[in-house]
Design a protein around this motif. Structure first.
Motif, PDB file in Angstrom:
ATOM      1  N   ALA A  44     -60.328   0.128  -9.706  1.00  0.00           N
ATOM      2  CA  ALA A  44     -58.898   0.203 -10.009  1.00  0.00           C
ATOM      3  C   ALA A  44     -58.389   1.615  -9.753  1.00  0.00           C
ATOM      4  O   ALA A  44     -59.080   2.595 -10.054  1.00  0.00           O
ATOM      5  CB  ALA A  44     -58.641  -0.198 -11.451  1.00  0.00           C
ATOM      6  N   ILE A  45     -57.180   1.725  -9.207  1.00  0.00           N
ATOM      7  CA  ILE A  45     -56.568   3.038  -9.005  1.00  0.00           C
ATOM      8  C   ILE A  45     -55.983   3.499 -10.333  1.00  0.00           C
ATOM      9  O   ILE A  45     -55.148   2.824 -10.935  1.00  0.00           O
ATOM     10  CB  ILE A  45     -55.481   2.984  -7.926  1.00  0.00           C
ATOM     11  CG1 ILE A  45     -56.079   2.508  -6.593  1.00  0.00           C
ATOM     12  CG2 ILE A  45     -54.836   4.360  -7.747  1.00  0.00           C
ATOM     13  CD1 ILE A  45     -55.056   2.340  -5.478  1.00  0.00           C
ATOM     14  N   LEU A  46     -56.411   4.661 -10.792  1.00  0.00           N
ATOM     15  CA  LEU A  46     -56.044   5.174 -12.105  1.00  0.00           C
ATOM     16  C   LEU A  46     -55.062   6.338 -11.990  1.00  0.00           C
ATOM     17  O   LEU A  46     -54.839   6.881 -10.906  1.00  0.00           O
ATOM     18  CB  LEU A  46     -57.307   5.656 -12.843  1.00  0.00           C
ATOM     19  CG  LEU A  46     -58.470   4.647 -12.922  1.00  0.00           C
ATOM     20  CD1 LEU A  46     -59.699   5.320 -13.503  1.00  0.00           C
ATOM     21  CD2 LEU A  46     -58.068   3.426 -13.736  1.00  0.00           C
ATOM     22  N   ASN A  47     -54.487   6.719 -13.161  1.00  0.00           N
ATOM     23  CA  ASN A  47     -53.650   7.910 -13.181  1.00  0.00           C
ATOM     24  C   ASN A  47     -54.489   9.133 -12.805  1.00  0.00           C
ATOM     25  O   ASN A  47     -54.060   9.992 -12.056  1.00  0.00           O
ATOM     26  CB  ASN A  47     -53.028   8.093 -14.564  1.00  0.00           C
ATOM     27  CG  ASN A  47     -52.040   9.244 -14.594  1.00  0.00           C
ATOM     28  OD1 ASN A  47     -51.282   9.442 -13.653  1.00  0.00           O
ATOM     29  ND2 ASN A  47     -52.062  10.003 -15.670  1.00  0.00           N
ATOM     30  N   GLU A  48     -55.692   9.207 -13.332  1.00  0.00           N
ATOM     31  CA  GLU A  48     -56.696  10.183 -12.950  1.00  0.00           C
ATOM     32  C   GLU A  48     -57.996   9.799 -13.653  1.00  0.00           C
ATOM     33  O   GLU A  48     -57.959   9.106 -14.680  1.00  0.00           O
ATOM     34  CB  GLU A  48     -56.297  11.620 -13.291  1.00  0.00           C
ATOM     35  CG  GLU A  48     -55.986  11.872 -14.740  1.00  0.00           C
ATOM     36  CD  GLU A  48     -55.570  13.312 -15.002  1.00  0.00           C
ATOM     37  OE1 GLU A  48     -56.088  13.879 -15.971  1.00  0.00           O
ATOM     38  OE2 GLU A  48     -54.742  13.859 -14.265  1.00  0.00           O
ATOM     39  N   PRO A  49     -59.124  10.114 -13.082  1.00  0.00           N
ATOM     40  CA  PRO A  49     -59.299  10.893 -11.849  1.00  0.00           C
ATOM     41  C   PRO A  49     -59.115  10.033 -10.608  1.00  0.00           C
ATOM     42  O   PRO A  49     -58.972   8.818 -10.698  1.00  0.00           O
ATOM     43  CB  PRO A  49     -60.743  11.367 -11.974  1.00  0.00           C
ATOM     44  CG  PRO A  49     -61.419  10.228 -12.693  1.00  0.00           C
ATOM     45  CD  PRO A  49     -60.400   9.735 -13.689  1.00  0.00           C
ATOM     46  N   LYS A  50     -59.129  10.700  -9.459  1.00  0.00           N
ATOM     47  CA  LYS A  50     -59.074   9.978  -8.193  1.00  0.00           C
ATOM     48  C   LYS A  50     -60.347   9.149  -8.019  1.00  0.00           C
ATOM     49  O   LYS A  50     -61.435   9.576  -8.403  1.00  0.00           O
ATOM     50  CB  LYS A  50     -58.937  10.953  -7.016  1.00  0.00           C
ATOM     51  CG  LYS A  50     -57.590  11.671  -6.938  1.00  0.00           C
ATOM     52  CD  LYS A  50     -57.543  12.561  -5.705  1.00  0.00           C
ATOM     53  CE  LYS A  50     -56.164  13.184  -5.520  1.00  0.00           C
ATOM     54  NZ  LYS A  50     -55.891  14.208  -6.531  1.00  0.00           N
ATOM     55  N   ILE A  51     -60.173   7.977  -7.447  1.00  0.00           N
ATOM     56  CA  ILE A  51     -61.320   7.173  -7.065  1.00  0.00           C
ATOM     57  C   ILE A  51     -61.504   7.263  -5.554  1.00  0.00           C
ATOM     58  O   ILE A  51     -60.557   7.562  -4.819  1.00  0.00           O
ATOM     59  CB  ILE A  51     -61.161   5.698  -7.479  1.00  0.00           C
ATOM     60  CG1 ILE A  51     -59.964   5.064  -6.744  1.00  0.00           C
ATOM     61  CG2 ILE A  51     -61.010   5.579  -8.989  1.00  0.00           C
ATOM     62  CD1 ILE A  51     -59.936   3.550  -6.823  1.00  0.00           C
ATOM     63  N   VAL A  52     -62.711   7.017  -5.080  1.00  0.00           N
ATOM     64  CA  VAL A  52     -62.992   7.046  -3.645  1.00  0.00           C
ATOM     65  C   VAL A  52     -62.630   5.691  -3.039  1.00  0.00           C
ATOM     66  O   VAL A  52     -62.968   4.642  -3.599  1.00  0.00           O
ATOM     67  CB  VAL A  52     -64.472   7.380  -3.382  1.00  0.00           C
ATOM     68  CG1 VAL A  52     -64.764   7.366  -1.877  1.00  0.00           C
ATOM     69  CG2 VAL A  52     -64.821   8.734  -3.976  1.00  0.00           C
ATOM     70  N   ALA A  53     -61.927   5.708  -1.927  1.00  0.00           N
ATOM     71  CA  ALA A  53     -61.500   4.485  -1.265  1.00  0.00           C
ATOM     72  C   ALA A  53     -61.564   4.661   0.244  1.00  0.00           C
ATOM     73  O   ALA A  53     -61.679   5.783   0.751  1.00  0.00           O
ATOM     74  CB  ALA A  53     -60.091   4.106  -1.708  1.00  0.00           C
ATOM     75  N   ASP A  54     -61.504   3.515   0.942  1.00  0.00           N
ATOM     76  CA  ASP A  54     -61.432   3.530   2.404  1.00  0.00           C
ATOM     77  C   ASP A  54     -59.969   3.557   2.829  1.00  0.00           C
ATOM     78  O   ASP A  54     -59.106   2.941   2.179  1.00  0.00           O
ATOM     79  CB  ASP A  54     -62.122   2.300   2.988  1.00  0.00           C
ATOM     80  CG  ASP A  54     -63.607   2.280   2.679  1.00  0.00           C
ATOM     81  OD1 ASP A  54     -64.269   3.287   2.989  1.00  0.00           O
ATOM     82  OD2 ASP A  54     -64.088   1.280   2.117  1.00  0.00           O
ATOM     83  N   PHE A  55     -59.699   4.227   3.925  1.00  0.00           N
ATOM     84  CA  PHE A  55     -58.319   4.511   4.327  1.00  0.00           C
ATOM     85  C   PHE A  55     -58.188   4.339   5.835  1.00  0.00           C
ATOM     86  O   PHE A  55     -59.012   4.836   6.597  1.00  0.00           O
ATOM     87  CB  PHE A  55     -57.973   5.945   3.917  1.00  0.00           C
ATOM     88  CG  PHE A  55     -56.556   6.375   4.188  1.00  0.00           C
ATOM     89  CD1 PHE A  55     -55.501   5.856   3.455  1.00  0.00           C
ATOM     90  CD2 PHE A  55     -56.270   7.331   5.165  1.00  0.00           C
ATOM     91  CE1 PHE A  55     -54.195   6.274   3.682  1.00  0.00           C
ATOM     92  CE2 PHE A  55     -54.971   7.752   5.401  1.00  0.00           C
ATOM     93  CZ  PHE A  55     -53.927   7.222   4.655  1.00  0.00           C
ATOM     94  N   ILE A  79     -60.850   8.526   1.336  1.00  0.00           N
ATOM     95  CA  ILE A  79     -59.845   9.268   0.575  1.00  0.00           C
ATOM     96  C   ILE A  79     -60.212   9.244  -0.906  1.00  0.00           C
ATOM     97  O   ILE A  79     -60.954   8.376  -1.375  1.00  0.00           O
ATOM     98  CB  ILE A  79     -58.422   8.687   0.728  1.00  0.00           C
ATOM     99  CG1 ILE A  79     -58.385   7.222   0.278  1.00  0.00           C
ATOM    100  CG2 ILE A  79     -57.895   8.876   2.134  1.00  0.00           C
ATOM    101  CD1 ILE A  79     -56.976   6.657   0.157  1.00  0.00           C
ATOM    102  N   GLY A  80     -59.676  10.214  -1.631  1.00  0.00           N
ATOM    103  CA  GLY A  80     -59.580  10.128  -3.073  1.00  0.00           C
ATOM    104  C   GLY A  80     -58.161   9.696  -3.378  1.00  0.00           C
ATOM    105  O   GLY A  80     -57.216  10.242  -2.801  1.00  0.00           O
TER     106      GLY A  80
END
Length: 552
Positions: A44-55, A79-80
């Motif tokens: 899940a994309i959070l307010n923080e911290p950044k998660i690692v994802a494909d872009f 990306i983060g």
């Protein structure tokens, strides 16, 4: 143009089956805009911290169609990613995102050029939601790109997250220190003196929510009479957890000296007043951009200023600009929808708001030299970048660019006939939303034409400069009398004459009056010889002057 070429085929084979974006039951396959794809791999994309994802970005060049099944990619990488913003994050289901481009390890930042923008690793995916024109931020940044030394570059795109279509977004540069962004030197913790201590700094006036790490200092002055709040300056560069004591003291002293100059007799002096500490041209451009949009958040939120090293400039500058989604008539509070108020006078309209305009903006507007320079700059811009024709062209160009993507956006977010805080206008169609922006900004620029010009004229106030002269006095009954006076006001003036018994014998109403010298003339009085009393009224029966008229 393409980065990480060796990964193209691999990503295409692995993820082809999930590249179709679903839009309210319809399949999204292609766009004239760049297509941005994010896969979080179950996180899940959070307010923080950044998660690692494909872009990925699919973009084949200007005026070309981009297809989800294209075999090539403009960009592929890691990306983060995190949620960003304050009210935009809390109040909107369409979430703005902050992203960092990274190496394949998912941890190390990677500077890259995206969609023709200079290499960097910090980016923002802005999510226009309450702004149903989808273009307010892009419009002001395009205008600012021809006015300020730097403003964030913007690119419209359509976003897919984990196979789900998210609508029209704006990919743009995050404000930060960089040779192709805010071009100031890097300040490191070990710098405590000398020329290196003098730059570079970035401060931000904003909500503290969404700011990490937090830290800064309060102004030593209230925002205005009856406004018991002070401006809070946040450390943006160096960040609050990095900036050292010497650096804090330096930038805080500079801001304090600037603010204190307004409370001295030399406040407007070119050498000892506010111009000694702040770059006047940057203040003028910052004001023009906030005023042309009547940005209800202007000056008091998302407001940046920065300081170069002394060898380049001893003065700090206002800018870059940020966050104008509530501008151009898109706020239903504090007259945010009005095209005929001044944004920097926000405190007068909403003195109880928790975020106030710094006290010095109304003061600097009243400085005669600043007023003259502001009008000169405004007049020059009105001939090109802020001409009616140029602004209409920009709006029409964005409208054309978004003509296919906008309907998809409002399929995903069906809000065109719905109030979304703080809409002042609810159009029944996307075309009406765009037309509202266009008509609003044309009215706004016409209003500022008059206001900025009026501010250059000598300022006369009734209590100090009225000095009414009645002539000829004494007069005769066959002659006209003239009242000459100075006034700084737009209200109508009127004259009443009474005999010594208190009976009204003459009334004269006049047209609107303007800043400076005016005259009010009576018709032939044809009154018998005697002494008469006159009263001169401004607007709603306010007596500004009274005296005697003698008829012989």
């Amino acid at each position: 143009m393409t980065i990480h070429r060796n990964l193209r085929t691999l990503y295409t084979l692995l993820f082809c089956s999930v590249l179709t974006g679903v839009v309210s039951g319809q399949q999204f396959q292609s766009s004239n805009l760049p297509i941005v794809i994010i896969r979080t791999n179950g996180l899940a994309i959070l307010n923080e911290p950044k998660i690692v994802a494909d872009f990925e970005i699919i973009y084949n060049g200007p005026e070309k169609i981009n297809n989800l099944n294209d075999s090539t990619r403009h960009y592929v990488g890691k990306i983060g990613v995190e949620l960003r913003g304050s009210s935009s994050q809390d109040l909107s289901p369409k979430k703005p995102l902050g992203i960092e481009t990274r190496l394949a390890d998912g941890e190390t930042n990677l500077n890259v050029s995206i969609l023709g923008m200079p290499k960097e690793n910090d980016w923002v995916l802005l999510a226009p939601y309450s702004d149903k024109s989808l273009m307010r931020d892009a419009l002001i940044h395009r205008i600012a790109s021809e006015i300020m030394p730097y403003t964030s570059r913007t690119r419209f795109c359509e976003l897919i997250i984990n196979g789900q279509y998210q609508g029209v977004y704006i990919l743009m540069e995050k404000i930060k220190r960089d040779k192709d962004r805010v071009n100031i030197p890097e300040l490191i913790p070990g710098i405590t003196g000398g020329e290196a201590l003098t730059g570079g700094y970035i401060l931000k006036i904003d909500k503290t929510t969404g700011s990490t790490p937090q830290g800064g200092f309060n102004s030593e002055y209230f925002s205005g009479s009856g406004v018991p709040r002070r401006t809070y300056y946040q450390y943006e560069e160096p960040e609050a957890n990095v900036i050292n004591t010497a650096q804090k003291n330096y930038i805080r002293t500079l801001i304090h000296n600037f603010e204190s100059s307004f409370n001295t007799s030399k406040g407007g002096d070119s050498k000892e007043g506010f111009r000694k500490y702040a770059d006047e041209q940057s203040m003028i451009d910052f004001m023009i951009l906030n005023e042309v949009s009547n940005n209800v958040d202007g000056y008091r939120l998302s407001a940046y200023l920065y300081k170069e090293a002394d060898k380049k400039s001893t003065k700090f500058k206002f800018g870059p600009i940020w966050d104008f989604n509530l501008g151009f008539g898109n706020a239903d509070y504090c007259q945010g929808a009005s095209s005929e108020v001044l944004a920097f006078e926000f405190n007068n309209r909403c003195p109880n708001d928790g975020f106030t305009v710094p006290f010095y903006w109304p003061k600097v507007f009243q400085d005669s030299t600043f007023a003259s320079s502001l009008y000169k700059r405004w007049s020059s811009l009105r001939k090109n970048v802020l001409s009616d024709q140029k602004v209409v062209f920009l709006i029409d160009s964005f409208n054309l660019l978004l003509k296919d993507a906008a309907p998809r956006n409002f399929q995903r977010w069906p809000i065109l006939n719905t109030y979304v805080w703080p809409n002042a206008y609810i159009g029944g169609s996307y075309a009406q939303e765009v037309l509202y922006v266009k008509e609003w900004v044309l009215r706004r620029m016409k209003y500022l034409d008059g206001i900025f010009y009026q501010n250059t004229l000598p300022k006369y106030y009734p209590d100090r400069f009225f000095e009414t002269i009645v002539y000829p006095n004494p007069t005769t009954e066959d002659k006209e009398i003239t009242l000459s006076y100075y006034v700084h006001d737009y209200d109508r003036m009127s004259l009443e004459v009474y005999n010594m018994l208190g009976h009204l014998v003459l009334t004269k109403n006049d047209e609107d009056h303007f800043n400076g010298a005016n005259q009010l003339k009576s018709t032939t009085m044809r009154l018998p010889a005697g002494v008469y009393m006159y009263k001169l009224f401004l607007g709603a029966r306010t007596v500004f002057k009274k005296g005697k008229i003698i008829v012989r």
